[in-house]
Design a protein around this motif. Structure first.
Motif, PDB file in Angstrom:
ATOM      1  N   LEU A   1     -20.157  52.656 -32.373  1.00  0.00           N
ATOM      2  CA  LEU A   1     -19.213  52.066 -33.143  1.00  0.00           C
ATOM      3  C   LEU A   1     -19.976  51.653 -34.544  1.00  0.00           C
ATOM      4  O   LEU A   1     -19.571  52.112 -35.631  1.00  0.00           O
ATOM      5  N   LEU A   2     -21.002  50.755 -34.265  1.00  0.00           N
ATOM      6  CA  LEU A   2     -21.934  50.532 -35.539  1.00  0.00           C
ATOM      7  C   LEU A   2     -22.698  51.461 -36.183  1.00  0.00           C
ATOM      8  O   LEU A   2     -22.609  51.620 -37.374  1.00  0.00           O
TER       9      LEU A   2
ATOM     10  N   TYR B   1     -17.601  37.707 -35.288  1.00  0.00           N
ATOM     11  CA  TYR B   1     -17.431  38.666 -36.476  1.00  0.00           C
ATOM     12  C   TYR B   1     -18.743  39.479 -36.851  1.00  0.00           C
ATOM     13  O   TYR B   1     -20.155  39.101 -36.803  1.00  0.00           O
ATOM     14  N   ILE B   2     -18.487  40.818 -37.220  1.00  0.00           N
ATOM     15  CA  ILE B   2     -19.859  41.759 -37.618  1.00  0.00           C
ATOM     16  C   ILE B   2     -19.112  42.384 -39.030  1.00  0.00           C
ATOM     17  O   ILE B   2     -18.236  42.872 -38.991  1.00  0.00           O
ATOM     18  N   THR B   3     -19.835  42.056 -40.091  1.00  0.00           N
ATOM     19  CA  THR B   3     -19.610  42.775 -41.296  1.00  0.00           C
ATOM     20  C   THR B   3     -20.592  43.516 -41.827  1.00  0.00           C
ATOM     21  O   THR B   3     -21.882  43.108 -41.779  1.00  0.00           O
ATOM     22  N   ILE B   4     -19.945  44.820 -42.329  1.00  0.00           N
ATOM     23  CA  ILE B   4     -21.047  45.800 -42.930  1.00  0.00           C
ATOM     24  C   ILE B   4     -20.609  45.914 -44.425  1.00  0.00           C
ATOM     25  O   ILE B   4     -19.357  46.501 -44.732  1.00  0.00           O
TER      26      ILE B   4
ATOM     27  N   ASN C   1     -11.420  46.202 -27.060  1.00  0.00           N
ATOM     28  CA  ASN C   1     -10.500  45.131 -27.384  1.00  0.00           C
ATOM     29  C   ASN C   1     -11.061  44.226 -28.701  1.00  0.00           C
ATOM     30  O   ASN C   1     -11.003  43.037 -28.638  1.00  0.00           O
ATOM     31  N   GLY C   2     -11.389  45.070 -29.539  1.00  0.00           N
ATOM     32  CA  GLY C   2     -11.784  44.260 -30.892  1.00  0.00           C
ATOM     33  C   GLY C   2     -10.572  44.697 -32.017  1.00  0.00           C
ATOM     34  O   GLY C   2      -9.674  45.354 -31.785  1.00  0.00           O
ATOM     35  N   HIS C   3     -11.050  44.136 -33.133  1.00  0.00           N
ATOM     36  CA  HIS C   3     -10.198  44.693 -34.221  1.00  0.00           C
ATOM     37  C   HIS C   3     -10.988  44.834 -35.425  1.00  0.00           C
ATOM     38  O   HIS C   3     -12.039  44.110 -35.603  1.00  0.00           O
TER      39      HIS C   3
ATOM     40  N   THR D   1     -14.996  44.723 -41.621  1.00  0.00           N
ATOM     41  CA  THR D   1     -15.123  43.341 -40.814  1.00  0.00           C
ATOM     42  C   THR D   1     -14.646  43.732 -39.253  1.00  0.00           C
ATOM     43  O   THR D   1     -13.615  44.149 -39.316  1.00  0.00           O
ATOM     44  N   ILE D   2     -15.563  43.470 -38.299  1.00  0.00           N
ATOM     45  CA  ILE D   2     -15.499  44.075 -36.998  1.00  0.00           C
ATOM     46  C   ILE D   2     -15.124  42.627 -36.279  1.00  0.00           C
ATOM     47  O   ILE D   2     -16.192  41.774 -36.510  1.00  0.00           O
TER      48      ILE D   2
END
Length: 421
Positions: free
Chosen positions: A318-319, A348-351, A399-401, A415-416
């Motif tokens: 995904l990343l 949270y992970i933001t790219i 199970n994320g957004h 934003t994940i």
């Protein structure tokens, strides 16, 4: 003689009295049960089914009352069964997702269920005129009249308030085989039509995406076989062939991954993961791409970030999809910023990249198969258009957004978010 006449008169009076009393007694014993049977019959006519006379006599009146009681019980049983069937039918019609509309030969609405009211977007059916007006505008009334007059079924598709409705019309007859009206079944086939269009678009896009590399491969091979390619250009031709073959391989691999995700056949293994370590592992594999474009990589990773319960390989994939897009659409010496942080509920992970950006009206379509935002601007960028489709489904199975924010010419922020353990 006088005494004789007196005794005779007294005897006659006694006999008359006795005969009158006996006549009154026997007539009353006959009329009373008849009156009771008559009363019970009137109550039965009023709808009090199951009423009994409770007359037990061993004569013709007793037989009549027994027959009446049996008739009353049979009628009560039959009426209860009819009400039971009516209730079942009513519940079925009410619970149906399809709309049911019953109309008589005078075009009066006899019955309508809630689904029909919702599909036709009216508040209630008390004002039948409004529903008739809607049906008239859609040319349904005319088709309905033709269907019942010709005693045939009709199926019509109509566009109504951004919905595609399928109207199925059938005549209804009585026991004398006379047409007394008809039933209209209303189905919302918008989703079905949309899926059909998506299927057609998918086939069209697959054909288009496969045709381009196949045409290049075929053209180069024909050129080599026909001797049109000079020996010194053979190596360059092979490099082109290998490049297009790799492109085809990527598309096939992406389609297989997408198929597994959509059919829920992808094996997911959840473990506790260090998100910051996973990001560093992913960036090591992408370092050549970052160096080739001299991307300014900025890492803002939160210390002591909580562990995430997820699948290592799928989250890394995904990343890679998001980071690869960020690098691909950023200019040389652009900026790629990766951040991690958490709150009470989520990690949270933001790219964030400084690339070409995405028009706001196209953001909602990202994730659809083969969709590429503004093909004119991205025509020189390699890609199958399946990356975000895979990412969208990967986020779901993990199970994320995720959320995409973008401004044309200024870059994109992805934003994940995942729930904490």
């Amino acid at each position: 003689m006088n005494n004789f006449f007196i005794y005779l008169i007294l005897t006659l009076l006694g006999e008359i009295f006795l005969a009158g009393f006996m006549g009154y007694y026997f007539s009353k014993s006959i009329t009373k049960p008849i009156k009771k049977i008559n009363f019970s019959a009137l109550e039965l006519a009023k709808g009090h089914y199951g009423i009994a006379t409770n007359i037990y006599q061993k004569d013709e009146i007793g037989e009549l009352s027994s027959s009446f009681d049996l008739l009353s019980l049979k009628l009560q049983y039959t009426i209860n069964k009819l009400f039971e069937e009516k209730t079942k039918l009513s519940n079925i019609i009410t619970s149906m997702n399809e709309g049911i509309l019953a109309i008589d030969t005078n075009l009066n609405i006899i019955n309508i269920n809630q689904s029909a009211i919702s599909l036709l977007s009216v508040e209630d059916w008390e004002s039948g005129l409004k529903i008739n007006t809607i049906l008239s505008k859609l040319n349904i009334i005319e088709e309905f009249e033709a269907a019942i007059s010709k005693d045939t079924k009709k199926f019509i598709l109509k566009e109504y308030l951004s919905k595609t409705l399928n109207f199925s019309m059938s005549p209804v007859k009585n026991n004398l085989n006379e047409t007394i009206g008809g039933v209209i079944l209303i189905q919302d086939v918008s989703e079905k039509e949309k899926l059909e269009q998506m299927r057609k678009d998918f086939i069209s896009n697959v054909s288009h995406e496969f045709r381009t590399p196949l045409t290049i491969i075929k053209g180069n091979l024909e050129s080599v076989i026909d001797g049109m390619t000079k020996p010194e250009y053979i190596k360059d031709t092979c490099i082109t062939l290998l490049k297009e073959t790799n492109r085809l391989e990527r598309m096939v691999k992406d389609l297989l991954n997408l198929s597994k995700l959509e059919s829920d056949k992808l094996e997911i293994v959840f473990n506790e993961l260090d998100v910051n370590m996973l990001i560093n592992d992913t960036l090591r594999g992408l370092k050549p791409l970052i160096n080739n474009k001299c991307i300014n990589l900025q890492l803002l990773l939160e210390n002591n970030l909580p562990l995430l319960f997820s699948d290592y390989d799928k989250l890394k994939q995904l990343l890679i999809i998001f980071l690869d897009n960020g690098i691909k659409f950023s200019p040389n010496e652009g900026i790629l910023k990766i951040s991690t942080y958490s709150n009470n509920k989520n990690i949270y992970i933001t790219i964030e990249d400084s690339g070409i950006g995405i028009p706001k009206e196209e953001i909602e379509y990202l994730g659809e198969k083969f969709f590429k935002a503004d093909r004119a601007r991205t025509s020189n960028v390699e890609g199958t258009g399946l990356g975000l489709s895979i990412a969208k489904r990967l986020v779901k199975v993990l199970n994320g957004h995720f959320k995409i924010e973008s401004e044309l010419g200024k870059g994109t922020i992805i934003t994940i978010s995942f729930s904490k353990i």
